[in-house]
Design an enzyme around this catalytic site. Structure first.
Site, mmCIF file in Angstrom:
data_model
loop_
_atom_site.group_PDB
_atom_site.id
_atom_site.type_symbol
_atom_site.label_atom_id
_atom_site.label_comp_id
_atom_site.label_asym_id
_atom_site.label_seq_id
_atom_site.Cartn_x
_atom_site.Cartn_y
_atom_site.Cartn_z
ATOM 1 N N TYR A 8 15.654 -3.327 -4.408
ATOM 2 C CA TYR A 8 14.532 -3.637 -3.514
ATOM 3 C C TYR A 8 14.733 -5.021 -2.888
ATOM 4 O O TYR A 8 14.506 -5.207 -1.682
ATOM 5 C CB TYR A 8 13.227 -3.581 -4.311
ATOM 6 C CG TYR A 8 11.998 -4.102 -3.595
ATOM 7 C CD1 TYR A 8 11.318 -3.314 -2.651
ATOM 8 C CD2 TYR A 8 11.491 -5.376 -3.869
ATOM 9 C CE1 TYR A 8 10.184 -3.796 -2.011
ATOM 10 C CE2 TYR A 8 10.366 -5.861 -3.238
ATOM 11 C CZ TYR A 8 9.714 -5.074 -2.307
ATOM 12 O OH TYR A 8 8.587 -5.550 -1.674
ATOM 13 N N SER B 72 9.954 -9.845 1.734
ATOM 14 C CA SER B 72 9.458 -10.220 0.405
ATOM 15 C C SER B 72 10.187 -11.472 -0.062
ATOM 16 O O SER B 72 11.360 -11.677 0.279
ATOM 17 C CB SER B 72 9.713 -9.094 -0.601
ATOM 18 O OG SER B 72 9.386 -9.525 -1.914
HETATM 19 P P1 NAP Z 1 0.968 -0.566 -1.193
HETATM 20 O O1 NAP Z 1 -0.389 -1.057 -1.557
HETATM 21 O O2 NAP Z 1 1.741 0.244 -2.161
HETATM 22 O O3 NAP Z 1 0.840 0.228 0.207
HETATM 23 C C1 NAP Z 1 1.974 0.831 0.747
HETATM 24 C C2 NAP Z 1 1.614 1.472 2.075
HETATM 25 O O4 NAP Z 1 2.809 2.028 2.623
HETATM 26 C C3 NAP Z 1 0.621 2.605 1.956
HETATM 27 O O5 NAP Z 1 -0.179 2.582 3.128
HETATM 28 C C4 NAP Z 1 1.501 3.860 1.951
HETATM 29 O O6 NAP Z 1 0.822 5.013 2.439
HETATM 30 C C5 NAP Z 1 2.601 3.415 2.894
HETATM 31 N N1 NAP Z 1 3.881 4.102 2.727
HETATM 32 C C6 NAP Z 1 4.668 4.143 1.621
HETATM 33 N N2 NAP Z 1 5.778 4.848 1.866
HETATM 34 C C7 NAP Z 1 5.708 5.268 3.156
HETATM 35 C C8 NAP Z 1 6.539 6.032 4.010
HETATM 36 N N3 NAP Z 1 7.710 6.556 3.581
HETATM 37 N N4 NAP Z 1 6.136 6.243 5.293
HETATM 38 C C9 NAP Z 1 4.983 5.738 5.729
HETATM 39 N N5 NAP Z 1 4.141 5.009 4.982
HETATM 40 C C10 NAP Z 1 4.507 4.776 3.705
HETATM 41 O O7 NAP Z 1 1.936 -1.788 -0.803
HETATM 42 P P2 NAP Z 1 1.625 -3.296 -0.371
HETATM 43 O O8 NAP Z 1 1.630 -4.135 -1.591
HETATM 44 O O9 NAP Z 1 0.483 -3.357 0.560
HETATM 45 O O10 NAP Z 1 3.001 -3.619 0.385
HETATM 46 C C11 NAP Z 1 3.107 -3.658 1.790
HETATM 47 C C12 NAP Z 1 4.449 -4.282 2.150
HETATM 48 O O11 NAP Z 1 4.525 -5.596 1.579
HETATM 49 C C13 NAP Z 1 5.665 -3.525 1.626
HETATM 50 O O12 NAP Z 1 6.687 -3.564 2.574
HETATM 51 C C14 NAP Z 1 6.063 -4.315 0.387
HETATM 52 O O13 NAP Z 1 7.432 -4.166 0.100
HETATM 53 C C15 NAP Z 1 5.715 -5.714 0.820
HETATM 54 N N6 NAP Z 1 5.493 -6.670 -0.271
HETATM 55 C C16 NAP Z 1 4.530 -6.446 -1.207
HETATM 56 C C17 NAP Z 1 4.336 -7.379 -2.221
HETATM 57 C C18 NAP Z 1 3.293 -7.206 -3.298
HETATM 58 O O14 NAP Z 1 3.345 -7.965 -4.303
HETATM 59 N N7 NAP Z 1 2.347 -6.296 -3.158
HETATM 60 C C19 NAP Z 1 5.141 -8.517 -2.267
HETATM 61 C C20 NAP Z 1 6.110 -8.718 -1.297
HETATM 62 C C21 NAP Z 1 6.276 -7.785 -0.293
HETATM 63 P P3 NAP Z 1 -0.066 5.991 1.438
HETATM 64 O O15 NAP Z 1 -1.122 5.122 0.812
HETATM 65 O O16 NAP Z 1 -0.638 7.017 2.340
HETATM 66 O O17 NAP Z 1 0.908 6.494 0.420
#
Ligand code: NAP
Length: 246
Positions: A158, A144
């Site tokens: 985080y 991130s």
């Molecule tokens: P999201 O929409 O909240 O999706 C999270 C995913 O991770 C879901 O598929 C969830 O499964 C799964 N998950 C959560 N905890 C888990 C665990 N303990 N074991 C296995 N699976 C788990 O998040 P996102 O925004 O797509 O983020 C994806 C990645 O990008 C993350 O690493 C996040 O830190 C990073 N990121 C996001 C942003 C942003 O602004 N969105 C920015 C920078 C970095 P379920 O749906 O089944 O719960």
């Protein structure tokens, strides 16, 4: 599933049921990867992504897994190998923010869970992947922009976890380079997904983002696909920032 004479690409994507992970699954399928989709709880959403992958002509399996649990991670990779094929790629993507607000008020259990998923989970998956990639492969860790911005007042724990992801990318890339395994990182800025405790956070962050908007999951998926591709054959240990100028 591979064309004759071509090595089958089998990629494990954690957190593939929605958001950035789902976009990565579909983009990789479009580029010829068969996929193993890890998810935590939403089986229906994961199966929906798998259907999308199959509609693109690639194989997909969904596996419920807590990436912070070593036995679950073994089951994820065992199932991928048995039902799709020998694993050649990993996208460490499953992440959670944990508590939102200043560190002084953050719930310790929530912080511990965030550290376990974002750091230990990535390490467990990478550890198993490099053991399986006996013929080489590639790993992309989703970090991130928070890792270098620090996220004061929002989630310092985080940001610290994501800085650990950057560090493990550098260290592991050097450790396994001679084994034909590349390890890279994509560091997104704020992206429109259901990740945020405040669903309107991406709209609010737009005002302080040089490009004037939050990003879309597909804009992260393209970078991941490139890092896993042969076009990136000399890239390892890099952190690719995709953050609209943040
Ligand atoms: P999201 O929409 O909240 O999706 C999270 C995913 O991770 C879901 O598929 C969830 O499964 C799964 N998950 C959560 N905890 C888990 C665990 N303990 N074991 C296995 N699976 C788990 O998040 P996102 O925004 O797509 O983020 C994806 C990645 O990008 C993350 O690493 C996040 O830190 C990073 N990121 C996001 C942003 C942003 O602004 N969105 C920015 C920078 C970095 P379920 O749906 O089944 O719960």
């Amino acid at each position: 599933m591979a064309e004759q004479g071509e090595r089958q690409r089998v990629t494990v994507i954690t957190g593939g049921s929605r958001g950035i992970g789902a976009a990565i699954c579909l983009r990789l399928a479009a580029e010829g990867h068969d996929v193993a989709i890890g998810y935590r709880s939403d089986a229906e959403a994961a199966e929906g992504v798998a259907e999308g992958v199959r509609a693109l002509g690639r194989a997909a399996v969904t596996i419920a897994v807590d990436t912070a649990d070593a036995a679950d991670v073994d089951r994820l990779f065992d199932t991928a190998a048995a039902q799709v094929g020998p694993v050649t790629g990993l996208v460490n993507n499953a992440g959670v923010s944990g508590p939102v607000g200043p560190l002084a008020g953050a719930d310790p259990d929530g912080m511990r869970q965030a550290l376990e998923v974002n750091v230990l989970g990535y390490l467990l998956c990478a550890r198993r992947a490099i053991g399986d990639m006996t013929a080489g492969g590639a790993i992309v860790n989703i970090s991130s922009a928070a890792a270098t911005l620090g996220s004061p007042g929002t989630y310092v724990h985080y940001a610290a976890a994501k800085a650990a992801v950057d560090a493990m990318t550098v260290g592991l890339s050097k450790e396994v380079a001679a084994d034909g395994i590349r390890v890279n990182c994509v560091a997104p800025g704020t992206i429109w997904t259901e990740f945020h405790a405040d669903p309107q956070r991406p709209a609010k962050v737009a005002a302080i983002t040089p490009m004037g908007r939050a990003g879309r999951p597909e804009e992260i998926a393209g970078a991941v696909a490139w890092l896993l591709s042969d076009d990136a054959s000399y890239a390892t240990g890099t952190v690719m920032r995709i953050a609209g100028g943040m």
